[in-house]
Scaffold this active site. Sequence first.
Site: not given
Ligand code: ZN
Length: 178
Positions: A149, A49, A145-146, A54, A103-104
């Site tokens: 952000h 995701g 989670h997404e 991000q 998480c990226l």
């Molecule tokens: Zn994330």
Amino acid sequence: MAVREVIRMGDPHLRQPAEPYPVDRIGSAEFDTLIEDMRETLHAYGGIGLAAPQIDVPFRIAVIEIEQTETRYGTLEQSPFDVYVNPVITPIAAGEAGYWEGCLSVPGMMGYVERPQHIRVDYLDRHGNAKSTEAHGFLATVFQHEFDHLDGVLYVDRIKDRSLFAFEDEYLQFHAGE
Ligand code: ZN
């Protein structure tokens, strides 16, 4: 189209609530390029995701794609690539479930987070159509989670037991499969 740089925890832009995406710009060339860039970036970084903030784009857009069934999160149900514009989450049943999240924007780390596990998501798809879907279990966690952000929230904010915040190697060594 291009792979964009994923900004990381500590960048103040990750902490800013994102703006609703203007509905009349859905389907524009700018929008389509953004979505394709998000897809390429997701693939290049090996994520499941990605939220627009991000890649330093301050709009309420996220993409999710779970195509592998075996990942570092264990065995997952598939969720084909989809685009979520201006999503709203509503819990639809009691009950929380905890999962290890990564998480990226927080590379190399994993943390255990409990979240509602039965949710409805109302959103606009990449063509601007209003859609509604339900998610349960880990997929519900991925959505939350997404979409966190989009509010400037990171999963690390939601870790209750800080002893369950770990480097990926130590997660695999000591916690995976628990
Ligand atoms: Zn994330």
